[in-house]
Design a protein around this motif. Sequence first.
Motif, short mmCIF file in Angstrom:
data_model
loop_
_atom_site.label_atom_id
_atom_site.label_comp_id
_atom_site.label_asym_id
_atom_site.label_seq_id
_atom_site.Cartn_x
_atom_site.Cartn_y
_atom_site.Cartn_z
N PRO A 1 -21.99 37.48 -4.85
CA PRO A 1 -21.07 38.07 -4.96
C PRO A 1 -19.80 38.02 -3.77
O PRO A 1 -18.68 38.67 -4.06
CB PRO A 1 -21.27 39.56 -4.71
N PRO B 1 -10.54 27.14 0.23
CA PRO B 1 -10.75 26.41 -0.83
C PRO B 1 -11.31 24.90 -0.79
O PRO B 1 -11.75 24.39 -2.10
CB PRO B 1 -9.32 26.47 -1.55
N LEU C 1 -18.92 34.77 -2.73
CA LEU C 1 -18.50 33.30 -2.75
C LEU C 1 -16.87 33.26 -3.25
O LEU C 1 -16.38 32.54 -2.94
CB LEU C 1 -19.24 32.65 -3.80
N SER C 2 -16.62 34.29 -4.14
CA SER C 2 -15.24 34.07 -4.57
C SER C 2 -14.37 34.54 -3.41
O SER C 2 -13.29 33.71 -3.36
CB SER C 2 -15.01 35.16 -5.55
N GLU C 3 -14.50 35.58 -2.49
CA GLU C 3 -13.57 35.61 -1.57
C GLU C 3 -13.94 34.57 -0.54
O GLU C 3 -12.67 34.06 0.23
CB GLU C 3 -14.13 37.09 -0.64
N TYR C 4 -15.19 33.87 -0.31
CA TYR C 4 -15.11 32.85 0.94
C TYR C 4 -14.42 31.71 0.21
O TYR C 4 -13.65 30.94 1.21
CB TYR C 4 -16.67 32.58 0.88
N THR C 5 -14.45 31.26 -1.06
CA THR C 5 -13.85 30.27 -1.46
C THR C 5 -12.50 30.42 -1.40
O THR C 5 -11.56 29.38 -1.62
CB THR C 5 -14.32 29.44 -2.77
N ARG C 6 -11.84 31.51 -1.78
CA ARG C 6 -10.53 31.97 -1.82
C ARG C 6 -9.85 31.48 -0.59
O ARG C 6 -8.87 30.95 -0.19
CB ARG C 6 -10.25 33.47 -2.15
#
Length: 309
Positions: free
Chosen positions: A109, A119, A111-116
């Motif tokens: 849950p 990138p 990973l989307s924030e970390y990769t944002r």
Amino acid sequence: MDRWTEMELFVQVAETGSLSRAAEALALSNAAASRYLSALEERLGARLVERNTRRLYLTEPGQEFLRRSKAILADLQDAESAVNASTLNPTGTLRITSSLSFAMHHIAPLLSEYTRRYPNVAIHVEAANRYMDLIDNNIDVAIRTREVEPDSNITIRRLAETRRILAASPGYLSRMGRPRDLDELATHRVLIYTHANNPNELRFSRDGQTRVVSVRGLLESNDGQVLRAAALDGLGIMVQPTYILYDDIVAGRLVPVLDDWDLPRLTVNLAYPSRKHLSAKVRTFIDFIAEHFARMDYERKWTGRFGVY
């Protein structure tokens, strides 16, 4: 370090045509600059700079040393710039390992924030209900529930403490009844996690009293998600850390059982190979997940008794 200063000073002398201006550029006294230049020439066994009352000029060996020195200093500057850029914008593949349950509930849950934020970092998650060797498997960060690593080259960073609790679905409890004391566990279906220490013995404590209860599993599994799915389906009472069950209990999908008793607690830790300078991808992930745990106040949630908050 003196060799770098000697080289930097020499290049400054050549470019400014003045020892005093070169010294000023490097925040050196004129005397110190003169000593550095003399030490460089003595070490090389060659005269690099000729001086007279009107000007300063390079000898033939000095011109060759200038060409090479400028290339070396440019390479150093490029290397420092690359490291600084990677610190601000980390790159590469970050390899993480944890149990499947932790990966599903507390890594995926995020990973989307970390990769944002970062990138240029690719993520590889190795879900495994065993402790993988970090060095042999090229793992950057592991999430584990043991306090000590046998390898002294592994660094541990604590994230949170968590209780282990018993829980069952409302359907199971309405059908089979809620156990009122530890002795009644013998009459219930228990779902057992086989990777726990002594999985068929539950060591309870309360108010200085300790009880060891032997349980026989209707279902045994080496994966907490198998047991969770079975418990949600009403198959029996499961024993798992609160970090797996908290959301289900808050939502009413599972109900704590015998919550006035404590089982041995676990500590959730980050483990990573010890290095003097962590790569940017590792450092940013460690800080990111630690900040998330603190912001979510997980330790308070996972160590409290349900119904208290």
